[in-house]
Write an enzyme that holds these catalytic residues in place. Sequence first.
Site, PDB file in Angstrom:
ATOM      1  N   ARG A 135      11.168  -2.573  11.587  1.00  0.00           N
ATOM      2  CA  ARG A 135      10.029  -2.281  12.457  1.00  0.00           C
ATOM      3  C   ARG A 135       9.916  -3.345  13.530  1.00  0.00           C
ATOM      4  O   ARG A 135      10.122  -4.519  13.263  1.00  0.00           O
ATOM      5  CB  ARG A 135       8.740  -2.240  11.628  1.00  0.00           C
ATOM      6  CG  ARG A 135       8.477  -0.893  11.030  1.00  0.00           C
ATOM      7  CD  ARG A 135       7.326  -0.895  10.068  1.00  0.00           C
ATOM      8  NE  ARG A 135       6.086  -1.480  10.568  1.00  0.00           N
ATOM      9  CZ  ARG A 135       4.921  -1.386   9.924  1.00  0.00           C
ATOM     10  NH1 ARG A 135       4.860  -0.732   8.778  1.00  0.00           N
ATOM     11  NH2 ARG A 135       3.837  -1.931  10.416  1.00  0.00           N
TER      12      ARG A 135
ATOM     13  N   LYS B 126       0.838  -1.211   0.000  1.00  0.00           N
ATOM     14  CA  LYS B 126       0.000   0.000   0.000  1.00  0.00           C
ATOM     15  C   LYS B 126       0.871   1.259   0.000  1.00  0.00           C
ATOM     16  O   LYS B 126       0.633   2.195  -0.750  1.00  0.00           O
ATOM     17  CB  LYS B 126      -0.927   0.035   1.230  1.00  0.00           C
ATOM     18  CG  LYS B 126      -1.919  -1.100   1.310  1.00  0.00           C
ATOM     19  CD  LYS B 126      -2.929  -0.903   2.433  1.00  0.00           C
ATOM     20  CE  LYS B 126      -2.328  -0.900   3.822  1.00  0.00           C
ATOM     21  NZ  LYS B 126      -1.736  -2.194   4.221  1.00  0.00           N
TER      22      LYS B 126
ATOM     23  N   ARG C 233      -0.809  -9.695  12.825  1.00  0.00           N
ATOM     24  CA  ARG C 233      -1.331  -8.637  11.945  1.00  0.00           C
ATOM     25  C   ARG C 233      -2.135  -9.237  10.788  1.00  0.00           C
ATOM     26  O   ARG C 233      -3.159  -8.690  10.393  1.00  0.00           O
ATOM     27  CB  ARG C 233      -0.169  -7.780  11.416  1.00  0.00           C
ATOM     28  CG  ARG C 233       0.354  -6.830  12.492  1.00  0.00           C
ATOM     29  CD  ARG C 233       1.799  -6.454  12.275  1.00  0.00           C
ATOM     30  NE  ARG C 233       2.021  -5.700  11.076  1.00  0.00           N
ATOM     31  CZ  ARG C 233       3.216  -5.625  10.453  1.00  0.00           C
ATOM     32  NH1 ARG C 233       4.248  -6.276  10.929  1.00  0.00           N
ATOM     33  NH2 ARG C 233       3.335  -4.901   9.381  1.00  0.00           N
TER      34      ARG C 233
ATOM     35  N   ARG D  26      12.119  -6.196   5.440  1.00  0.00           N
ATOM     36  CA  ARG D  26      11.842  -4.771   5.203  1.00  0.00           C
ATOM     37  C   ARG D  26      12.608  -3.874   6.174  1.00  0.00           C
ATOM     38  O   ARG D  26      12.678  -4.141   7.362  1.00  0.00           O
ATOM     39  CB  ARG D  26      10.339  -4.567   5.369  1.00  0.00           C
ATOM     40  CG  ARG D  26       9.881  -3.159   5.178  1.00  0.00           C
ATOM     41  CD  ARG D  26       8.412  -3.127   4.939  1.00  0.00           C
ATOM     42  NE  ARG D  26       7.622  -3.247   6.157  1.00  0.00           N
ATOM     43  CZ  ARG D  26       6.321  -3.010   6.203  1.00  0.00           C
ATOM     44  NH1 ARG D  26       5.665  -2.685   5.107  1.00  0.00           N
ATOM     45  NH2 ARG D  26       5.656  -3.136   7.332  1.00  0.00           N
TER      46      ARG D  26
ATOM     47  N   ARG E 260      -9.606   0.461   8.997  1.00  0.00           N
ATOM     48  CA  ARG E 260      -9.305  -0.952   9.201  1.00  0.00           C
ATOM     49  C   ARG E 260     -10.427  -1.670   9.927  1.00  0.00           C
ATOM     50  O   ARG E 260     -10.329  -2.879  10.153  1.00  0.00           O
ATOM     51  CB  ARG E 260      -8.032  -1.073  10.046  1.00  0.00           C
ATOM     52  CG  ARG E 260      -6.751  -1.289   9.230  1.00  0.00           C
ATOM     53  CD  ARG E 260      -5.609  -1.196  10.206  1.00  0.00           C
ATOM     54  NE  ARG E 260      -4.441  -1.938   9.903  1.00  0.00           N
ATOM     55  CZ  ARG E 260      -3.304  -1.395   9.487  1.00  0.00           C
ATOM     56  NH1 ARG E 260      -3.220  -0.113   9.207  1.00  0.00           N
ATOM     57  NH2 ARG E 260      -2.228  -2.142   9.343  1.00  0.00           N
TER      58      ARG E 260
HETATM   59  P1  AMP Z   1       0.722  -0.217   9.209  1.00  0.00           P
HETATM   60  O1  AMP Z   1       1.977   0.601   9.097  1.00  0.00           O
HETATM   61  O2  AMP Z   1      -0.416   0.342   8.400  1.00  0.00           O
HETATM   62  O3  AMP Z   1       0.972  -1.686   8.946  1.00  0.00           O
HETATM   63  O4  AMP Z   1       0.244  -0.104  10.736  1.00  0.00           O
HETATM   64  C1  AMP Z   1       1.082  -0.518  11.790  1.00  0.00           C
HETATM   65  C2  AMP Z   1       0.283  -0.697  13.061  1.00  0.00           C
HETATM   66  O5  AMP Z   1      -0.331   0.546  13.439  1.00  0.00           O
HETATM   67  C3  AMP Z   1      -0.874  -1.687  12.970  1.00  0.00           C
HETATM   68  O6  AMP Z   1      -0.453  -3.035  13.151  1.00  0.00           O
HETATM   69  C4  AMP Z   1      -1.765  -1.197  14.119  1.00  0.00           C
HETATM   70  O7  AMP Z   1      -1.218  -1.559  15.372  1.00  0.00           O
HETATM   71  C5  AMP Z   1      -1.621   0.325  13.990  1.00  0.00           C
HETATM   72  N1  AMP Z   1      -2.612   0.896  13.055  1.00  0.00           N
HETATM   73  C6  AMP Z   1      -2.348   1.530  11.870  1.00  0.00           C
HETATM   74  N2  AMP Z   1      -3.472   1.953  11.286  1.00  0.00           N
HETATM   75  C7  AMP Z   1      -4.491   1.564  12.103  1.00  0.00           C
HETATM   76  C8  AMP Z   1      -5.907   1.673  12.033  1.00  0.00           C
HETATM   77  N3  AMP Z   1      -6.525   2.264  10.992  1.00  0.00           N
HETATM   78  N4  AMP Z   1      -6.641   1.163  13.064  1.00  0.00           N
HETATM   79  C9  AMP Z   1      -6.051   0.576  14.119  1.00  0.00           C
HETATM   80  N5  AMP Z   1      -4.723   0.422  14.242  1.00  0.00           N
HETATM   81  C10 AMP Z   1      -3.940   0.905  13.249  1.00  0.00           C
END
Ligand code: AMP
Length: 220
Positions: free
Chosen positions: A160, A21, A171, A127, A93
């Site tokens: 990360r 994404k 996740r 990554r 989400r």
């Molecule tokens: P991402 O970088 O989008 O993979 O997000 C990393 C982490 O941030 C996720 O595993 C969640 O813990 C948190 N997170 C990001 N976006 C959301 C969202 N829209 N709702 C809830 N938690 C989020």
Amino acid sequence: MTTLSKIAKNIIIFGAPGGGKGTICNKLVKDFQFTHISTGNLLRNQVAKNTALGTQVKSFLAEGLLVPDQIVVDIIKSEINQKDSHLFDGFPRTIEQASILIQALKIDAVISLEIPFEVIIERLSNRWIHIPSGRTYAYDYNPPIKHGLDDITGEALIQREDDNPISIKRRLEEYEKVTSPVLNFFSQQQNIKFSNFKGSESNVIYKNLKPFLVEHVLNI
Ligand code: AMP
């Protein structure tokens, strides 16, 4: 860069964590005037800066669990501007987040990226990220110019905390259980264009995705 029309367009880039994404959003930001909103990047920056919000969400991120809706929705509300064209990455989400978003902003399109889970697991394990910008690298197919350093700022790259096998598994489970039903929610909304792109390479996906957006969503 192509100028978008005066009417703001809002697009959700949807898909599993590690499904490309962010890469697709970076390409779109280079080609068009979008404001890229990644809730993951915004949350990670709060954690890196040790803010009160960062302290509140740190363990959710580390464990690969979703942060409570209200926290994420408050962040989004402070980032959006009715006049801008937004690209949402990692948001919404949950159905709750999606319902709040469509009340706050007119959403024009949802683009779903479907990447095989085996590719995702491999990708996330390799990554490296520049936290302040969210730029990501992989030593096999997208290496930084200088080992361990961000190409633009020269700052250090890190892995990360949630790109470890246990968090990756959690996740992907969260995605299947809580997030993927959001797609069904959007497919039932009238006036939101919906399209699905399958594949394992972001470059290939982008070659099809860009003309789709230009023709059917951006109308330029
Ligand atoms: P991402 O970088 O989008 O993979 O997000 C990393 C982490 O941030 C996720 O595993 C969640 O813990 C948190 N997170 C990001 N976006 C959301 C969202 N829209 N709702 C809830 N938690 C989020």
